[in-house]
Enzyme design. Structure first.
Site, PDB file in Angstrom:
ATOM      1  N   GLU A  82      81.691  34.895  22.926  1.00 24.98           N
ATOM      2  CA  GLU A  82      80.361  34.767  22.310  1.00 24.98           C
ATOM      3  C   GLU A  82      79.793  33.381  22.608  1.00 24.98           C
ATOM      4  O   GLU A  82      80.472  32.369  22.430  1.00 24.98           O
ATOM      5  CB  GLU A  82      80.470  35.006  20.803  1.00 24.98           C
ATOM      6  CG  GLU A  82      79.131  34.856  20.088  1.00 24.98           C
ATOM      7  CD  GLU A  82      79.128  35.457  18.697  1.00 24.98           C
ATOM      8  OE1 GLU A  82      79.778  36.503  18.493  1.00 24.98           O
ATOM      9  OE2 GLU A  82      78.480  34.878  17.811  1.00 24.98           O
ATOM     10  N   ASP A 142      74.953  39.994  19.587  1.00 29.22           N
ATOM     11  CA  ASP A 142      75.464  39.543  18.293  1.00 29.22           C
ATOM     12  C   ASP A 142      74.524  38.435  17.819  1.00 29.22           C
ATOM     13  O   ASP A 142      74.871  37.250  17.808  1.00 29.22           O
ATOM     14  CB  ASP A 142      76.908  39.039  18.448  1.00 29.22           C
ATOM     15  CG  ASP A 142      77.622  38.940  17.111  1.00 29.22           C
ATOM     16  OD1 ASP A 142      76.930  39.000  16.075  1.00 29.22           O
ATOM     17  OD2 ASP A 142      78.852  38.798  17.098  1.00 29.22           O
ATOM     18  N   HIS A 174      81.032  47.574  12.978  1.00 26.77           N
ATOM     19  CA  HIS A 174      82.227  47.438  12.138  1.00 26.77           C
ATOM     20  C   HIS A 174      82.268  48.674  11.233  1.00 26.77           C
ATOM     21  O   HIS A 174      81.222  49.196  10.838  1.00 26.77           O
ATOM     22  CB  HIS A 174      82.140  46.251  11.174  1.00 26.77           C
ATOM     23  CG  HIS A 174      82.014  44.897  11.795  1.00 26.77           C
ATOM     24  ND1 HIS A 174      80.819  44.368  12.180  1.00 26.77           N
ATOM     25  CD2 HIS A 174      82.935  43.927  12.016  1.00 26.77           C
ATOM     26  CE1 HIS A 174      81.005  43.138  12.641  1.00 26.77           C
ATOM     27  NE2 HIS A 174      82.286  42.840  12.561  1.00 26.77           N
ATOM     28  N   ASP A 214      76.876  28.507  13.372  1.00 26.02           N
ATOM     29  CA  ASP A 214      76.644  29.698  14.181  1.00 26.02           C
ATOM     30  C   ASP A 214      75.272  30.273  13.821  1.00 26.02           C
ATOM     31  O   ASP A 214      75.155  31.054  12.889  1.00 26.02           O
ATOM     32  CB  ASP A 214      77.768  30.696  13.826  1.00 26.02           C
ATOM     33  CG  ASP A 214      77.949  31.790  14.851  1.00 26.02           C
ATOM     34  OD1 ASP A 214      77.352  31.690  15.932  1.00 26.02           O
ATOM     35  OD2 ASP A 214      78.695  32.738  14.561  1.00 26.02           O
ATOM     36  N   ASP A 241      79.915  48.408   8.366  1.00 29.73           N
ATOM     37  CA  ASP A 241      78.474  48.384   8.660  1.00 29.73           C
ATOM     38  C   ASP A 241      77.852  49.753   8.456  1.00 29.73           C
ATOM     39  O   ASP A 241      76.711  49.863   8.019  1.00 29.73           O
ATOM     40  CB  ASP A 241      78.194  48.040  10.138  1.00 29.73           C
ATOM     41  CG  ASP A 241      78.719  46.702  10.564  1.00 29.73           C
ATOM     42  OD1 ASP A 241      78.960  45.854   9.695  1.00 29.73           O
ATOM     43  OD2 ASP A 241      78.889  46.510  11.791  1.00 29.73           O
TER      44      ASP A 241
HETATM   45  C1  XLS Z   1      81.080  36.505  13.834  1.00 31.46           C
HETATM   46  C2  XLS Z   1      81.538  37.369  14.918  1.00 31.46           C
HETATM   47  C3  XLS Z   1      81.512  38.857  14.620  1.00 31.46           C
HETATM   48  C4  XLS Z   1      82.276  39.637  15.638  1.00 31.46           C
HETATM   49  C5  XLS Z   1      82.669  41.003  15.217  1.00 31.46           C
HETATM   50  O1  XLS Z   1      80.847  35.305  13.997  1.00 31.46           O
HETATM   51  O2  XLS Z   1      80.781  37.110  16.062  1.00 31.46           O
HETATM   52  O3  XLS Z   1      80.181  39.284  14.505  1.00 31.46           O
HETATM   53  O4  XLS Z   1      81.560  39.736  16.840  1.00 31.46           O
HETATM   54  O5  XLS Z   1      83.495  41.003  14.115  1.00 31.46           O
HETATM   55 NI    NI Z   2      78.705  34.454  15.952  1.00 29.67          NI
HETATM   56 NI    NI Z   3      80.615  38.168  17.784  1.00 31.44          NI
END
Ligand code: XLS
Ligand code: NI
Ligand code: NI
Length: 445
Positions: free
Chosen positions: A274, A345, A107, A313, A110
């Protein structure tokens, strides 16, 4: 302020691919072998691993009940923010090179800390991207995707594109313009939009219909700008049903598909799926991949896992060969990820305070996915499942099945056939248990 160029992981060399049966070396790949051929392609090309900047280099080991536990000098509270950002970048490229992952993802915030004004933040970001470009050139590490953080700063508390205040929409647009152009400059292969705050906390203060129009507008502007600057990478939306919001509009693959259709954006966007977001949505990872593949929307993967005992999460590193084999099976059947890849991630547990834990986590995850790729390739090569599925649907290729699909039958004509006794179907076994046994026989090998 000068920063030390000393390695952060002095005792680590490039992580080796271990010979079969090796036991003496702890840190090494037991399944991942980038050059190994699988179904006519190198393993590295199938998997396209990416290290994620935010969890791996920015996460301090904090949780909502406690502060950071990791000893990372670039997080020192008294340090100069830009000097620390440079140090973090040095460590990031040291880590990724030693690991041997071909890609990274980041990002904007980051790699460059936000400053007091937009212009100053942008200048910081440009400076960091210049340095990153040099390091990419030096190491050969590539950018899988870039993105903008539109959720961390207090201005985004009520959303970015879906904020009730159009000035926040404008601010987010400025940030995305910059991040998209930097991604283009770094030859990023994709650009991701995760709508972390694009949802609501309570419907009592929310105009849901209006917010969805705003989000549609925002995604259209991003696509328009992509074409304007000639960025050839893939735009991706990343679904998540909630967290941090109570409800997020991009809740799962099916919701995004409907949204893209409504706003005439099919073809402009694919999906970044994800694992832990799929499970939070009450779906399996395999389901989300199969759904995306069915609609031509499979883009890229954020590889991690949740904990079935927890409802949030947890972003742990993937370690289930069974779960990942089913995912890789869907991906291989769909023809692969194209410009996508597997971005980790995922973050260390708060007690994993040793910097070496970063290596253990990534090596384990890369080995898990590699082993899963090998198993999925067996499922395809040995036709463990597909032959049965083809046979199960064979009726649709001829006779009345074909006529129905081609529009040559009506309720009346079908009624006539059934009424005359010409059609009288008998139940046939779906053979689920038999298929599960066949799958398990491959997983056990
Ligand atoms: C958060 C998201 C984030 C995205 C990118 O839960 O997974 O990390 O992958 O903004
Ligand atoms: Ni996540
Ligand atoms: Ni993500």
């Amino acid at each position: 302020m000068s920063v030390t160029a000393d390695p952060f992981f002095p005792e680590i060399e490039r992580i080796p691919v271990l010979a079969n049966g090796a036991t003496s070396v702890d840190l090494g790949f037991r399944a991942y072998d980038p050059d190994r051929e699988v179904l006519g392609k190198r393993m590295e090309e199938h998997l396209r691993f990416a290290v994620c900047y935010w969890h791996t280099f920015c996460f301090p080991g904090a949780d909502v009940f406690g502060e950071g536990t990791f000893d990372r000098p670039w997080h020192a509270s008294e340090g100069d923010p830009m000097a620390m950002a440079h140090q973090k970048l040095d460590v990031a490229f040291e880590f990724i090179s030693k690991l041997g992952a071909p890609f990274f993802c980041f990002h904007d915030r980051d790699i460059a800390p936000e400053a007091d004004t937009y212009r100053e933040s942008a200048a910081r970001l440009d400076e960091m991207v210049d340095t990153a470009a040099g390091k990419m050139e030096e190491t050969g590490i590539r950018l899988l995707w870039g993105t903008a953080n539109l959720f961390g700063h207090p201005r985004y508390a009520a959303g970015a594109a879906t904020n009730p205040d159009p000035e926040v929409f404008a601010y987010a647009a400025a940030q995305v313009r910059h991040a998209l152009e930097l991604t283009h400059r770094l030859a990023g292969e994709n650009y991701v939009l995760w709508g972390g705050r694009e949802g609501y906390e309570t419907l009592l203060n929310t105009d849901l219909r209006r917010e969805s129009e705003q989000l549609g507008r925002f995604l259209a502007l991003v696509a328009e700008h992509k074409h304007k600057i000639g960025f050839e990478g893939q735009l991706l939306v990343e679904p998540k049903p909630f967290e941090p919001t109570k409800h997020q509009y991009d809740s799962d693959v099916a919701a995004i598909y409907a949204f893209l259709q409504k706003f005439d954006l099919v073809g402009e966007y694919k999906i970044n799926i994800e694992v832990n977001h799929a499970t939070l949505a009450g779906k399996s990872f395999q389901h989300e991949i199969a759904t995306a593949a069915a609609h031509g929307l499979l883009g890229s993967i954020d590889a991690n896992r949740g904990d079935p005992q927890n409802g949030w999460d947890t972003d742990q590193f993937p370690n289930s060969v069974e779960e990942m084999t089913l995912a890789l099976y869907e991906i291989l059947r769909a023809g692969g990820l194209g410009s996508g890849g597997f971005n980790f991630d995922a973050r260390l547990r708060r007690q994993s305070v040793d910097p070496l834990d970063l290596f253990h986590a990534h090596i384990g995850a890369m080995d898990t996915l590699s082993e899963s790729l090998l198993k999925a390739a067996i499922l395809i090569e040995e036709d463990t499942l597909q032959g049965f599925v083809d046979e199960r649907y064979a009726g649709w290729k001829t006779g009345v099945g074909c006529e129905i699909l081609e529009g040559n039958e009506s309720l009346e004509s079908l009624h006539a056939l059934v009424n005359a006794g010409a059609i009288d179907p008998r139940p046939r076994s779906g053979r689920q248990e038999w298929l599960e046994n066949r799958l398990n026989a491959v997983l056990r090998r």
